[in-house]
Scaffold this motif. Sequence first.
Motif, PDB file in Angstrom:
ATOM      1  N   ARG A  55       0.830  -1.206   0.000  1.00 16.30           N
ATOM      2  CA  ARG A  55       0.000   0.000   0.000  1.00 16.30           C
ATOM      3  C   ARG A  55       0.863   1.253   0.000  1.00 16.30           C
ATOM      4  N   SER A  56       1.990   1.206   0.711  1.00 15.81           N
ATOM      5  CA  SER A  56       2.875   2.369   0.768  1.00 15.81           C
ATOM      6  C   SER A  56       3.430   2.706  -0.614  1.00 15.81           C
ATOM      7  N   THR A  57       3.686   1.679  -1.426  1.00 16.08           N
ATOM      8  CA  THR A  57       4.184   1.903  -2.790  1.00 16.08           C
ATOM      9  C   THR A  57       3.123   2.594  -3.633  1.00 16.08           C
ATOM     10  N   VAL A  58       1.884   2.134  -3.515  1.00 14.97           N
ATOM     11  CA  VAL A  58       0.785   2.745  -4.262  1.00 14.97           C
ATOM     12  C   VAL A  58       0.576   4.186  -3.813  1.00 14.97           C
ATOM     13  N   ALA A  59       0.620   4.424  -2.513  1.00 13.87           N
ATOM     14  CA  ALA A  59       0.442   5.780  -1.990  1.00 13.87           C
ATOM     15  C   ALA A  59       1.527   6.716  -2.524  1.00 13.87           C
ATOM     16  N   LEU A 115       1.975  10.955  -9.172  1.00  9.59           N
ATOM     17  CA  LEU A 115       1.093  11.254 -10.295  1.00  9.59           C
ATOM     18  C   LEU A 115       0.323  12.551 -10.069  1.00  9.59           C
ATOM     19  N   ARG A 116       0.035  12.875  -8.814  1.00  9.46           N
ATOM     20  CA  ARG A 116      -0.606  14.158  -8.510  1.00  9.46           C
ATOM     21  C   ARG A 116       0.370  15.303  -8.731  1.00  9.46           C
ATOM     22  N   ARG A 117       1.619  15.121  -8.337  1.00 12.90           N
ATOM     23  CA  ARG A 117       2.619  16.169  -8.558  1.00 12.90           C
ATOM     24  C   ARG A 117       2.853  16.394 -10.047  1.00 12.90           C
ATOM     25  N   PHE A 118       2.831  15.322 -10.815  1.00  8.11           N
ATOM     26  CA  PHE A 118       3.029  15.426 -12.260  1.00  8.11           C
ATOM     27  C   PHE A 118       1.828  16.068 -12.961  1.00  8.11           C
ATOM     28  N   GLY A 119       0.660  16.059 -12.305  1.00  8.28           N
ATOM     29  CA  GLY A 119      -0.542  16.613 -12.906  1.00  8.28           C
ATOM     30  C   GLY A 119      -1.433  15.593 -13.580  1.00  8.28           C
ATOM     31  N   ALA A 120      -1.080  14.315 -13.475  1.00  9.36           N
ATOM     32  CA  ALA A 120      -1.908  13.270 -14.090  1.00  9.36           C
ATOM     33  C   ALA A 120      -3.165  13.002 -13.278  1.00  9.36           C
ATOM     34  N   LEU A 121      -3.089  13.156 -11.959  1.00  9.62           N
ATOM     35  CA  LEU A 121      -4.231  12.984 -11.063  1.00  9.62           C
ATOM     36  C   LEU A 121      -4.521  14.303 -10.358  1.00  9.62           C
ATOM     37  N   ARG A 122      -5.787  14.517 -10.022  1.00  6.62           N
ATOM     38  CA  ARG A 122      -6.159  15.688  -9.248  1.00  6.62           C
ATOM     39  C   ARG A 122      -5.782  15.499  -7.792  1.00  6.62           C
ATOM     40  N   GLY A 123      -5.659  16.618  -7.081  1.00  3.60           N
ATOM     41  CA  GLY A 123      -5.471  16.543  -5.649  1.00  3.60           C
ATOM     42  C   GLY A 123      -6.788  16.267  -4.961  1.00  3.60           C
ATOM     43  N   GLY A 124      -6.741  16.044  -3.651  1.00  2.00           N
ATOM     44  CA  GLY A 124      -7.969  15.800  -2.901  1.00  2.00           C
ATOM     45  C   GLY A 124      -8.096  14.369  -2.445  1.00  2.00           C
ATOM     46  N   PRO A 125      -9.146  14.088  -1.658  1.00  8.37           N
ATOM     47  CA  PRO A 125      -9.288  12.755  -1.065  1.00  8.37           C
ATOM     48  C   PRO A 125      -9.694  11.677  -2.065  1.00  8.37           C
ATOM     49  N   LEU A 147      -9.731   9.770  -5.914  1.00 11.51           N
ATOM     50  CA  LEU A 147      -8.871   9.543  -7.068  1.00 11.51           C
ATOM     51  C   LEU A 147      -9.620   9.952  -8.338  1.00 11.51           C
ATOM     52  N   VAL A 148      -9.121  10.977  -8.983  1.00  3.24           N
ATOM     53  CA  VAL A 148      -9.718  11.471 -10.228  1.00  3.24           C
ATOM     54  C   VAL A 148      -8.593  11.757 -11.208  1.00  3.24           C
ATOM     55  N   VAL A 149      -8.720  11.244 -12.422  1.00  2.00           N
ATOM     56  CA  VAL A 149      -7.707  11.480 -13.448  1.00  2.00           C
ATOM     57  C   VAL A 149      -7.887  12.886 -14.001  1.00  2.00           C
ATOM     58  N   ALA A 150      -6.817  13.683 -13.957  1.00  2.00           N
ATOM     59  CA  ALA A 150      -6.867  15.062 -14.458  1.00  2.00           C
ATOM     60  C   ALA A 150      -6.427  15.147 -15.912  1.00  2.00           C
ATOM     61  N   ASP A 151      -5.461  14.330 -16.306  1.00  2.00           N
ATOM     62  CA  ASP A 151      -4.905  14.389 -17.660  1.00  2.00           C
ATOM     63  C   ASP A 151      -4.666  12.974 -18.146  1.00  2.00           C
ATOM     64  N   ARG A 152      -5.554  12.479 -19.006  1.00  2.00           N
ATOM     65  CA  ARG A 152      -5.443  11.091 -19.461  1.00  2.00           C
ATOM     66  C   ARG A 152      -4.175  10.866 -20.268  1.00  2.00           C
ATOM     67  N   ASP A 153      -3.830  11.808 -21.144  1.00  2.00           N
ATOM     68  CA  ASP A 153      -2.636  11.639 -21.973  1.00  2.00           C
ATOM     69  C   ASP A 153      -1.374  11.574 -21.123  1.00  2.00           C
ATOM     70  N   LEU A 154      -1.318  12.414 -20.097  1.00  2.00           N
ATOM     71  CA  LEU A 154      -0.159  12.416 -19.212  1.00  2.00           C
ATOM     72  C   LEU A 154      -0.085  11.099 -18.432  1.00  2.00           C
ATOM     73  N   LEU A 155      -1.240  10.612 -17.985  1.00  2.00           N
ATOM     74  CA  LEU A 155      -1.270   9.324 -17.282  1.00  2.00           C
ATOM     75  C   LEU A 155      -0.821   8.204 -18.216  1.00  2.00           C
ATOM     76  N   ALA A 156      -1.251   8.255 -19.480  1.00  2.00           N
ATOM     77  CA  ALA A 156      -0.858   7.245 -20.457  1.00  2.00           C
ATOM     78  C   ALA A 156       0.652   7.250 -20.687  1.00  2.00           C
ATOM     79  N   SER A 157       1.262   8.418 -20.624  1.00  2.00           N
ATOM     80  CA  SER A 157       2.718   8.487 -20.821  1.00  2.00           C
ATOM     81  C   SER A 157       3.448   7.791 -19.670  1.00  2.00           C
ATOM     82  N   HIS A 158       2.911   7.901 -18.452  1.00  2.00           N
ATOM     83  CA  HIS A 158       3.517   7.200 -17.314  1.00  2.00           C
ATOM     84  C   HIS A 158       3.227   5.698 -17.363  1.00  2.00           C
ATOM     85  N   ALA A 159       2.185   5.334 -18.113  1.00  2.00           N
ATOM     86  CA  ALA A 159       1.868   3.921 -18.289  1.00  2.00           C
ATOM     87  C   ALA A 159       2.681   3.285 -19.407  1.00  2.00           C
TER      88      ALA A 159
END
Length: 202
Positions: free
Chosen positions: A165-169, A175-185, A187-199
């Motif tokens: 779990r610590s690895t996932v956290a 991913l939030r710092r990179f801008g791929a995910l939104r901040g907050g409690p 999990l919401v994808v903010a930028d799909r293309d950016l997330l895809a690049s990390h994938a």
Amino acid sequence: MQTFRTLVGARLWAAVVAAGAAREYARGEVLLRQGDPGGYALALVRGRVRVVLADGLLVSLRGAGDLVGELATAGVGRTASVVALDRCTACCLSARALESVAGAALGEYLRLKLVEAVEQMSLTRLGSLARLARLLLAVIDLAEPDDRRVPLSQEALAQSLGLARSTVAEHISQLRRFGALRGGPRLVVADRDLLASHAGQR
């Protein structure tokens, strides 16, 4: 990921749905439980589900237009559990009804899902960040258009991937710092293309 509906077309899919009895499932509810008797399958009309083993390890994700439980229609026990990610609607069909309506298409669907399962297993060679990013993408790609929420806890994500779990956290924070995910409690994808690049998909 190809669904059964896209494989057989709208007319045959409608016939499959009409042959079953509709049921509603709440988010987090177990639709099918590993080890229970088989003999029937579910046709997903609405919502997303995850197919998991007893330890929470992810086997696959399915969405509207897919079948679940199709491997156990011959009466053998369930090989995995199916858990609702959203509020789901599914039609329950006996093995006989599904075979009667779907015919040869069912065999082709099983072959495609086996290929997907093998591909899922091959992802273990990727780094943990890429594996997490691919899972997040798979979840939102099964959602309604413009729905970028990931209705899974960090614990569930960790179990799905066989990670700590610590690895996932840590990766979610990245991913939030990179801008791929939104901040907050949540999990919401903010930028799909950016997330895809990390994938590793771009």
